[in-house]
Structure formats: structure tokens, C-alpha cells
Write a protein that holds these residues in place. Structure first.
Motif, PDB file in Angstrom:
ATOM      1  N   LEU A  14      46.662  98.351 -26.987  1.00  0.00           N
ATOM      2  CA  LEU A  14      47.038  96.947 -26.859  1.00  0.00           C
ATOM      3  C   LEU A  14      46.190  96.247 -25.809  1.00  0.00           C
ATOM      4  CD1 LEU A  14      50.934  97.100 -27.161  1.00  0.00           C
ATOM      5  CD2 LEU A  14      49.311  96.134 -28.812  1.00  0.00           C
ATOM      6  N   ARG A  15      45.872  96.959 -24.730  1.00  0.00           N
ATOM      7  CA  ARG A  15      45.035  96.371 -23.679  1.00  0.00           C
ATOM      8  C   ARG A  15      43.616  96.135 -24.201  1.00  0.00           C
ATOM      9  NH1 ARG A  15      45.029  92.837 -20.044  1.00  0.00           N
ATOM     10  NH2 ARG A  15      44.118  93.364 -18.071  1.00  0.00           N
ATOM     11  N   ILE A  16      43.113  97.045 -25.013  1.00  0.00           N
ATOM     12  CA  ILE A  16      41.783  96.858 -25.622  1.00  0.00           C
ATOM     13  C   ILE A  16      41.790  95.581 -26.467  1.00  0.00           C
ATOM     14  CG2 ILE A  16      40.196  97.742 -27.387  1.00  0.00           C
ATOM     15  CD1 ILE A  16      40.846 100.582 -26.279  1.00  0.00           C
ATOM     16  N   VAL A  17      42.828  95.388 -27.268  1.00  0.00           N
ATOM     17  CA  VAL A  17      42.918  94.194 -28.112  1.00  0.00           C
ATOM     18  C   VAL A  17      43.017  92.948 -27.246  1.00  0.00           C
ATOM     19  CG1 VAL A  17      44.350  92.972 -29.805  1.00  0.00           C
ATOM     20  CG2 VAL A  17      43.904  95.413 -30.076  1.00  0.00           C
ATOM     21  N   TYR A  68      46.295 101.684 -18.827  1.00  0.00           N
ATOM     22  CA  TYR A  68      46.120 100.236 -18.695  1.00  0.00           C
ATOM     23  C   TYR A  68      44.685  99.910 -18.256  1.00  0.00           C
ATOM     24  CZ  TYR A  68      47.293  95.480 -17.079  1.00  0.00           C
ATOM     25  OH  TYR A  68      47.348  94.124 -16.876  1.00  0.00           O
ATOM     26  N   ALA A  69      44.212 100.635 -17.240  1.00  0.00           N
ATOM     27  CA  ALA A  69      42.854 100.399 -16.726  1.00  0.00           C
ATOM     28  C   ALA A  69      41.793 100.782 -17.747  1.00  0.00           C
ATOM     29  CB  ALA A  69      42.649 101.174 -15.424  1.00  0.00           C
ATOM     30  N   LEU A  70      41.982 101.890 -18.447  1.00  0.00           N
ATOM     31  CA  LEU A  70      41.025 102.291 -19.489  1.00  0.00           C
ATOM     32  C   LEU A  70      40.976 101.242 -20.608  1.00  0.00           C
ATOM     33  CD1 LEU A  70      41.630 106.131 -19.821  1.00  0.00           C
ATOM     34  CD2 LEU A  70      39.504 105.000 -19.123  1.00  0.00           C
ATOM     35  N   GLY A  71      42.147 100.732 -20.982  1.00  0.00           N
ATOM     36  CA  GLY A  71      42.193  99.691 -22.012  1.00  0.00           C
ATOM     37  C   GLY A  71      41.439  98.447 -21.580  1.00  0.00           C
ATOM     38  N   PHE A  72      41.559  98.101 -20.296  1.00  0.00           N
ATOM     39  CA  PHE A  72      40.840  96.940 -19.765  1.00  0.00           C
ATOM     40  C   PHE A  72      39.326  97.162 -19.860  1.00  0.00           C
ATOM     41  CE2 PHE A  72      38.780  94.638 -16.305  1.00  0.00           C
ATOM     42  CZ  PHE A  72      39.227  93.351 -16.538  1.00  0.00           C
ATOM     43  N   SER A  73      38.874  98.331 -19.426  1.00  0.00           N
ATOM     44  CA  SER A  73      37.429  98.636 -19.454  1.00  0.00           C
ATOM     45  C   SER A  73      36.883  98.633 -20.873  1.00  0.00           C
ATOM     46  CB  SER A  73      37.167  99.998 -18.818  1.00  0.00           C
ATOM     47  OG  SER A  73      37.518  99.973 -17.466  1.00  0.00           O
ATOM     48  N   PHE A  74      37.537  99.352 -21.765  1.00  0.00           N
ATOM     49  CA  PHE A  74      37.085  99.399 -23.151  1.00  0.00           C
ATOM     50  C   PHE A  74      37.182  98.021 -23.814  1.00  0.00           C
ATOM     51  CE2 PHE A  74      38.165 104.071 -22.990  1.00  0.00           C
ATOM     52  CZ  PHE A  74      36.852 104.499 -23.073  1.00  0.00           C
ATOM     53  N   GLY A  75      38.199  97.249 -23.448  1.00  0.00           N
ATOM     54  CA  GLY A  75      38.365  95.911 -24.015  1.00  0.00           C
ATOM     55  C   GLY A  75      37.214  94.984 -23.681  1.00  0.00           C
ATOM     56  N   ASN A  76      36.732  95.057 -22.436  1.00  0.00           N
ATOM     57  CA  ASN A  76      35.560  94.255 -22.065  1.00  0.00           C
ATOM     58  C   ASN A  76      34.354  94.650 -22.896  1.00  0.00           C
ATOM     59  OD1 ASN A  76      36.058  92.339 -19.841  1.00  0.00           O
ATOM     60  ND2 ASN A  76      36.854  94.157 -18.832  1.00  0.00           N
TER      61      ASN A  76
END
Length: 175
Positions: A14-17, A68-76
Motif C-alpha cells: 500500500l505504501r508503494i502505491v 512502511y519505510a521499504l514501501g516508501f523507498s520502493f514507491g519513490n
């Protein structure tokens, strides 16, 4: 343990999206596409609020924070890849070529690139600057043309946020 892993995968996904939407939305805003950016922003905030609620209610669980942090990084990363593929907007392409390659000016025009040329002089003598305004989606086409024809040219590409006047052949519309 299985529930924790599934929860982490959901949080990260969800964070990636959400971050991919945020990245694309930000780029759309810089390109003047406010309506599309607003729609993306609506969905971005819905997802962000859901994920943030899950994290805040489980602050003591470090693995949720890592997801959460991994999702943020991959999302960028994924957001910029999506935006590049969509290639919104227009660019100005400047090419500097020596006399051996002046023939490409007519070839570029035949390929429906709007071309304006300027005479110049470089370190090794006479040069032409070729100025092209085109849709960003056509940049790779231009690079492919240069590579296919072994054209040695200095090329720079800059995003354009707005312009007026002139004629852009690739869209067949007056600007």
C-alpha cells in the motif's frame, strides 16, 4: 508469525502505491496537469491515511515500521519509472552538429519533427544548432534516429512547462 508477514507485505504494498501516486502527482503538478494530479491526490491520501493508521496503532512493532519505510523507498523508485513511461509534457531538444551531419535537418523534418536551425561556431569550426520542441514521448525516437544513422551530435533535453506561438508538428495543433 504468518499474520505479521502478511501485514508487512500489505503495509509495504500500500505504501508503494501511495508513494508512487504522490511522485506521479508531484510531477504532474509541475507539468500543469492539476486536474489529473487532484484525482491522484485523492486516492493517495486515502491509502496513506489507512497505512498510517495501521502503523500508529502498532508503533511498538519495529517490523511494521521497516515495511512502511521499504514501501516508501520502493514507491519513490516505482513512481519515477511510471512517470517516465507515461512521459507527460513537452521538451526542448538542442542538438549541435558539424557540417558532415547537416543532412539530418531535412530527415528530421520528414520524420515530423519541428526543426529550427541556428548557425554557430564551435572549437573546431562551423556548427549548426538544431532546436526541436516535441512531446517527451518522442525523445527516445530521436535518440534512436541518431544512433541508427551514426550521428555524432551534442544533444541536451529540457522539460518545458509552458510555451505559446509556433507550430508543433507532432501534435498538428497550433500552440
Amino acid at each position: 508469525m504468518t499474520t505479521i508477514i502478511i501485514d508487512c507485505i500489505i503495509i509495504m504494498s500500500l505504501r508503494i502505491v501511495d508513494v508512487s501516486l504522490a511522485t506521479t502527482r508531484t510531477i504532474l503538478l509541475t507539468k500543469g496537469k492539476a486536474k489529473t494530479a487532484a484525482v491522484l491526490g485523492f486516492f493517495e491520501i486515502l491509502i496513506y491515511t489507512k497505512v498510517l493508521t495501521d502503523i500508529v496503532t502498532n508503533l511498538g512493532q519495529w517490523y511494521y515500521l521497516i515495511a512502511y519505510a521499504l514501501g516508501f523507498s520502493f514507491g519513490n523508485y516505482i513512481g519515477t519509472k511510471i512517470e517516465r513511461r507515461l512521459a507527460f509534457g513537452d521538451v526542448q531538444i538542442r542538438m549541435i552538429v558539424n557540417p558532415n551531419y547537416y543532412h539530418i535537418i531535412d530527415e528530421l523534418r520528414q520524420s515530423k519533427f519541428g526543426v529550427t536551425t541556428f548557425a554557430g561556431e564551435g572549437r573546431d569550426g562551423e556548427r549548426k544548432m538544431i532546436l526541436i520542441t516535441a512531446k517527451r514521448k518522442r525523445v527516445n525516437e530521436l535518440y534512436g534516429f541518431l544512433k541508427k544513422n551514426n550521428i555524432d551530435a551534442f544533444v541536451s533535453v529540457n522539460d518545458i512547462t509552458s510555451y505559446s506561438g509556433g507550430y508543433m508538428i507532432s501534435s498538428n495543433k497550433k500552440k
